[in-house]
Write an enzyme that holds these catalytic residues in place. Sequence first.
Site, PDB file in Angstrom:
ATOM      1  N   GLU A  42       0.846  -1.193   0.000  1.00  0.00           N
ATOM      2  CA  GLU A  42       0.000   0.000   0.000  1.00  0.00           C
ATOM      3  C   GLU A  42       0.888   1.253   0.000  1.00  0.00           C
ATOM      4  O   GLU A  42       1.858   1.338   0.754  1.00  0.00           O
ATOM      5  CB  GLU A  42      -0.855  -0.049   1.267  1.00  0.00           C
ATOM      6  CG  GLU A  42      -1.660   1.171   1.576  1.00  0.00           C
ATOM      7  CD  GLU A  42      -2.433   1.033   2.887  1.00  0.00           C
ATOM      8  OE1 GLU A  42      -3.407   1.769   3.040  1.00  0.00           O
ATOM      9  OE2 GLU A  42      -2.065   0.197   3.745  1.00  0.00           O
ATOM     10  N   LYS A 110      -9.175   2.030  -2.462  1.00  0.00           N
ATOM     11  CA  LYS A 110      -9.450   1.495  -1.129  1.00  0.00           C
ATOM     12  C   LYS A 110     -10.809   1.980  -0.647  1.00  0.00           C
ATOM     13  O   LYS A 110     -11.124   3.167  -0.706  1.00  0.00           O
ATOM     14  CB  LYS A 110      -8.348   1.952  -0.166  1.00  0.00           C
ATOM     15  CG  LYS A 110      -8.437   1.369   1.227  1.00  0.00           C
ATOM     16  CD  LYS A 110      -7.204   1.786   2.041  1.00  0.00           C
ATOM     17  CE  LYS A 110      -7.207   1.195   3.415  1.00  0.00           C
ATOM     18  NZ  LYS A 110      -5.987   1.593   4.158  1.00  0.00           N
ATOM     19  N   CYS A 146      -5.253  -3.209   2.556  1.00  0.00           N
ATOM     20  CA  CYS A 146      -5.180  -3.240   4.012  1.00  0.00           C
ATOM     21  C   CYS A 146      -6.538  -3.379   4.714  1.00  0.00           C
ATOM     22  O   CYS A 146      -7.096  -4.448   4.785  1.00  0.00           O
ATOM     23  CB  CYS A 146      -4.416  -2.019   4.515  1.00  0.00           C
ATOM     24  SG  CYS A 146      -3.815  -2.227   6.202  1.00  0.00           S
TER      25      CYS A 146
END
Length: 176
Positions: A42, A110, A146
């Site tokens: 990330e 994300k 994540c």
Amino acid sequence: MITFGLAQINPTVGDLEHNLSLMQQSLEEAKLEGVQVLVFPELVVSGYPPEDLLLRPHFIEKTRAALDKFAHTVPEGMAVLVGFPHMEQTTLYNGLAVIESSAVRGVYKKMHLPNYGVFDEQRYFTSGVRPGVLNFNGTLLGLTICEDIWVANTPATAEAGAAAQLIINASASPYY
């Protein structure tokens, strides 16, 4: 069968040239090992967490230029997933670039942004709204970043429902 590689490198926040060099080294090693899908962490291009650097348009532009420079070195037949701050018009996302055939072919955004403890992602980023699925040589791969897999009703659930056979999670957290 797909050969995967995880490029666990230690980028430096704000040092784009250093991060690009580490990424290039990992790509060269992956090519020698026959890796077909290489996954970087990330926000690897900018380093994590970039915090207030994300408020500087010039930094975002330079980060994208570094990503595009790197993309030109990705060979045909390989997919590389790279975390970077992704700007669309005036909206900033925590993005995962899908690089194939020397170009960025798509970006997963994300969806779940942490905002507790040391995390302050809602201050900088807008949440993505769509799960991401990559079709690599006939195999569907779900894309997450994540926190996306830490919460209920994750994007991975929708991706699995769309027949993803494997969920990839790009995270800046160290693997052990």
